[in-house]
Design a protein around this motif. Structure first.
Motif, mmCIF file in Angstrom:
data_model
loop_
_atom_site.group_PDB
_atom_site.id
_atom_site.type_symbol
_atom_site.label_atom_id
_atom_site.label_comp_id
_atom_site.label_asym_id
_atom_site.label_seq_id
_atom_site.Cartn_x
_atom_site.Cartn_y
_atom_site.Cartn_z
ATOM 1 N N ASN A 183 0.810 -1.224 0.000
ATOM 2 C CA ASN A 183 0.000 0.000 0.000
ATOM 3 C C ASN A 183 0.846 1.279 0.000
ATOM 4 O OD1 ASN A 183 -2.696 0.992 -0.109
ATOM 5 N ND2 ASN A 183 -2.453 1.742 1.971
ATOM 6 N N THR A 184 2.010 1.208 -0.638
ATOM 7 C CA THR A 184 2.935 2.348 -0.614
ATOM 8 C C THR A 184 3.230 2.841 -2.030
ATOM 9 O OG1 THR A 184 3.937 1.453 1.392
ATOM 10 C CG2 THR A 184 5.246 3.062 0.167
ATOM 11 N N LEU A 185 3.276 4.146 -2.176
ATOM 12 C CA LEU A 185 3.685 4.772 -3.431
ATOM 13 C C LEU A 185 5.014 5.473 -3.226
ATOM 14 C CD1 LEU A 185 0.337 6.544 -4.463
ATOM 15 C CD2 LEU A 185 1.231 4.378 -5.363
ATOM 16 N N ILE A 186 5.857 5.443 -4.248
ATOM 17 C CA ILE A 186 7.021 6.328 -4.268
ATOM 18 C C ILE A 186 6.661 7.460 -5.218
ATOM 19 C CG2 ILE A 186 8.296 5.028 -6.089
ATOM 20 C CD1 ILE A 186 10.800 5.810 -4.214
ATOM 21 N N ALA A 198 -4.093 9.893 -1.310
ATOM 22 C CA ALA A 198 -4.126 10.016 0.153
ATOM 23 C C ALA A 198 -4.255 8.669 0.868
ATOM 24 C CB ALA A 198 -5.271 10.943 0.556
ATOM 25 N N GLY A 199 -4.830 7.692 0.209
ATOM 26 C CA GLY A 199 -5.038 6.403 0.891
ATOM 27 C C GLY A 199 -3.805 5.513 0.951
ATOM 28 N N PHE A 200 -2.671 6.002 0.451
ATOM 29 C CA PHE A 200 -1.445 5.200 0.428
ATOM 30 C C PHE A 200 -0.393 5.787 1.369
ATOM 31 C CE2 PHE A 200 -3.456 4.704 -3.697
ATOM 32 C CZ PHE A 200 -3.354 3.338 -3.946
ATOM 33 N N SER A 201 0.505 4.934 1.832
ATOM 34 C CA SER A 201 1.725 5.450 2.470
ATOM 35 C C SER A 201 2.610 6.039 1.368
ATOM 36 C CB SER A 201 2.500 4.335 3.173
ATOM 37 O OG SER A 201 1.695 3.721 4.117
ATOM 38 N N HIS A 202 3.384 7.038 1.741
ATOM 39 C CA HIS A 202 4.210 7.735 0.741
ATOM 40 C C HIS A 202 5.700 7.617 1.047
ATOM 41 C CE1 HIS A 202 0.743 10.767 -0.260
ATOM 42 N NE2 HIS A 202 0.486 9.529 -0.644
#
Ligand code: CIR
Length: 264
Positions: A183-186, A198-202
């Protein structure tokens, strides 16, 4: 055990990849970079290592013959978007790249029903980020509102949600935002401010390392360009295996790791 259960909601899994050999004309393609001309032989070596890496991760890889008349044609990601239930053949934003789709279409039909985008719409696959049942589509110099509309019409019947994302920096959306598992975006600062993410860890990219934002998730292994220590340290916090590849020649033509294949 709890953590594994928590992350298991992502059903996305790739079994196949389609790629195309870079040709000797690869230095004649489009680029905004000032890194100089790529060496065709080294481009080919970096491509070969990339293919070996995908094979090593268990994907079945189809490598198509080179197309010297289309110097950007090894950036095959831009010609189509393939999901578990469909393939959408794009109408690429750059006129010089539009002829690339003709030889991709028959290959896609081996796997999926293919929807063709109309000539009124424009889209590069590099602008399309899939995270499970969601698509984020960058509005860029290559992808327009009509492209997003036609793409959404093709995939929404299969239960996908499509969000258009304004991109002001970088060639494509995936130049600056990618899914890296759990659930993470770079992503860059601009992406981090976008409520759609917004719903992802960054993991927020250092400005000097934005190129490494083009990190490729393959079934919970990450493939990232070598030479970006700050990004590597951030990716390590996700806790997935990481492979680093030299993309120096690919970068000279504005290419990265996602561009070199279609994965599905
Ligand atoms: C182009 O400008 O179209 C190519 N030289 C680079 C395309 C990179 N594609 C991608 O990031 N998906």
């Amino acid at each position: 055990m709890l953590a594994a259960t928590f992350y298991d909601f992502i059903a996305m899994h790739f079994q196949n990849a389609i790629a195309r050999l870079p040709s000797a004309t690869c230095g004649q393609g489009l680029t905004t970079s000032s890194l100089g001309a790529p060496d065709a032989q080294r481009t080919r070596q970096q491509f070969d290592t990339y293919i070996s890496t995908l094979l090593g991760l268990g994907l079945t890889v189809t490598v198509l013959p080179e197309q010297p008349a289309f110097p950007d044609s090894h950036f095959v990601e831009d010609t189509a978007v393939v999901g578990p239930e469909f393939a959408v053949l794009t109408h690429p934003g750059a006129p010089s790249r539009r002829g690339e789709t003709a030889t991709i279409e028959p290959v896609l039909w081996r796997y999926r029903g293919v929807t063709r985008m109309s000539a009124n719409a424009h889209m590069d696959g590099g602008d399309v980020l899939m995270v499970d049942k969601r698509f984020f589509v960058g509005l860029t110099s290559r992808t327009d509102e009509a492209g997003v509309r036609e793409f959404a019409a093709a995939v929404e019947p299969f239960g996908y949600r499509v969000d258009a994302i304004e991109v002001s920096d970088g060639l494509h959306l995936k130049s600056i935002v990618n899914y890296v598992g759990r659930n993470t975006l770079i992503l860059n600062e601009e992406g981090a401010r976008n409520p759609a993410f917004a719903g992802f860890s960054h993991l927020i990219l250092d400005k000097a390392e934005e190129y490494a934002g083009n990190t490729l998730w393959i079934n919970d292994t990450l493939i990232t360009p070598s030479g970006y220590p700050d990004t590597l340290a951030k990716l390590q916090t996700v806790g997935l295996p990481i492979l680093q590849l030299d993309t120096s020649e690919i970068k000279k033509m504005d290419g990265g790791l996602t561009c070199l294949s279609l994965r599905f």
